[in-house]
Enzyme design. Structure first.
Site, short mmCIF file in Angstrom:
data_model
loop_
_atom_site.label_atom_id
_atom_site.label_comp_id
_atom_site.label_asym_id
_atom_site.label_seq_id
_atom_site.Cartn_x
_atom_site.Cartn_y
_atom_site.Cartn_z
N ARG A 54 94.35 -9.81 44.05
CA ARG A 54 95.01 -9.81 42.74
C ARG A 54 96.47 -9.41 42.80
NH1 ARG A 54 90.00 -9.61 42.19
NH2 ARG A 54 90.24 -8.32 44.03
N THR A 55 96.77 -8.30 43.45
CA THR A 55 98.12 -7.77 43.34
C THR A 55 99.12 -8.73 43.98
OG1 THR A 55 97.14 -5.59 43.47
CG2 THR A 55 99.53 -5.70 43.69
N LYS A 59 104.73 -5.36 66.84
CA LYS A 59 105.52 -5.00 68.03
C LYS A 59 106.07 -3.58 67.92
CE LYS A 59 107.19 -9.72 67.86
NZ LYS A 59 108.35 -10.46 67.34
N HIS A 106 98.93 3.33 42.31
CA HIS A 106 98.96 1.88 42.15
C HIS A 106 99.61 1.58 40.80
CE1 HIS A 106 98.09 -2.26 42.49
NE2 HIS A 106 96.81 -2.23 42.83
N ARG A 121 102.59 -3.19 49.75
CA ARG A 121 101.31 -2.47 49.80
C ARG A 121 101.15 -1.92 51.21
NH1 ARG A 121 95.53 -4.25 47.52
NH2 ARG A 121 96.62 -3.59 45.63
N1 CP Z 1 93.27 -4.42 41.67
C1 CP Z 1 93.76 -4.66 42.90
O1 CP Z 1 94.66 -3.95 43.38
O2 CP Z 1 93.19 -5.72 43.52
P1 CP Z 1 93.61 -6.25 44.98
O3 CP Z 1 93.25 -5.18 45.97
O4 CP Z 1 92.84 -7.51 45.17
O5 CP Z 1 95.10 -6.47 44.97
#
Ligand code: CP
Length: 311
Positions: A53-54, A82, A131, A103
């Protein structure tokens, strides 16, 4: 001019969060008005940890604004393999893109990158910590489904220890003056002690901690489900013991109010039975779709694109 980043939800005031929600709603209503607004702009998505999703909602957001996207979804295909540090990576990417969503499994990695970056950095999830763009998605969802954010009685259920979406959202809801939360989790997966203390001391909130969904489901406006975060456990045996702690099924939602909504940041494992999906109170897939619009609004804000003339 100082570059604006989104590392913690606190990087934005409540007024700024409300502006983002308003812009996201405008985009949702008139997406055509925004389709070329980021022409010639580039978003980098640097994902050192898996995501559906993100990452894809960020990419969809930038493409729908007329911009472009580059990046990696598997750090092993980048020069990280590396031995390159995130500090070096971001100094290079700063000249390839106009903003970057990162991320990372290590808490604080996006913050570290922001200190060396010439472009806005967005924390797209750092370990079990924060998040913030899921928080934006959640706030926008609550606003769209309930009409306001502040008057809701919210229960969080599942892995409240490692669930970074809960950590970011609950702190942000405190700033909207929500004074009471219900926490449903196994003893080993309760909200971290420091966070609990902060909520009580800084925001004077009431936290009711219970061990079953059944005892509170009839009185809440929002049930925020989370999965048990397998990847954060130190051993498989503990995960196996806790993975079935809470399973929301039809028999439990029969006890809920007709206008209660069921949210989940997704992915789900087994904590919501598939039979629940057809209940109109189950809005988690719509929640995921709202993520695109709020990320479009965020991109515009961080790039300093003035879209007030569009409304
Ligand atoms: N909600 C969320 O962060 O989903 P993903 O891990 O798929 O990005």
């Amino acid at each position: 001019m100082n570059t604006k980043h989104l590392i913690h939800p606190e990087d934005f005031t409540v007024q700024e969060l409300n502006q983002l929600i308003q812009i996201a709603q405008n985009i949702l209503e008139d997406p055509q008005d925004y389709k070329n607004i980021c022409k010639d702009k580039i978003l980098a998505t640097l994902f050192y940890e898996p995501s559906t999703r993100t990452r894809l909602s960020f990419e969809s957001a930038m493409l729908r604004l007329g911009g472009n996207v580059l990046g990696f979804s598997d750090a092993s295909t980048s020069s990280v393999s590396k031995g390159e540090s995130i500090v070096d990576t971001i100094q290079v990417i700063s000249s390839y893109a106009d903003l970057a969503a990162i991320r990372h499994p290590k808490e604080g990695a996006p913050k570290l990158a922001s200190k060396y970056s010439k472009i806005p950095i967005i924390n797209a999830g750092d370990g079990g910590h924060e998040h913030p763009t899921q928080t934006l998605t959640d706030l926008f969802t609550i606003y769209m489904k309930k009409g306001n954010i502040k008057d809701q009685k919210i229960a969080f259920c599942g892995d409240l220890k490692f669930g970074r979406t809960v950590h970011s959202l609950i702190r942000t809801l405190c700033r909207y003056n929500i004074k009471e939360f219900i926490l449903i989790s196994p003893d080993e997966l309760t909200l971290p002690y420091e966070l609990k203390n902060k909520l009580i001391e800084e925001y004077d909130v009431k936290l009711q901690e219970v061990s079953t969904m059944e005892e509170v489901i009839g009185e809440i406006d929002i049930l925020y489900m989370t999965r048990i975060q397998k990847e954060r456990f130190f051993n498989e045996a503990d995960y196996e013991r806790l993975k079935n702690s809470y399973i929301l099924d039809s028999s439990k939602i029969k006890l809920a109010k007709d206008d209660m909504i069921i949210m989940h940041p997704l992915p789900r494992v087994n904590e919501i039975s598939y039979e629940v999906d057809k209940d109109p109170r189950a809005i988690y897939f719509e929640q995921a779709s709202f993520g695109v619009y709020i990320r479009m609004a965020l991109i515009l804000k961080l790039l300093g694109v003035d879209c007030t003339c569009l409304k």
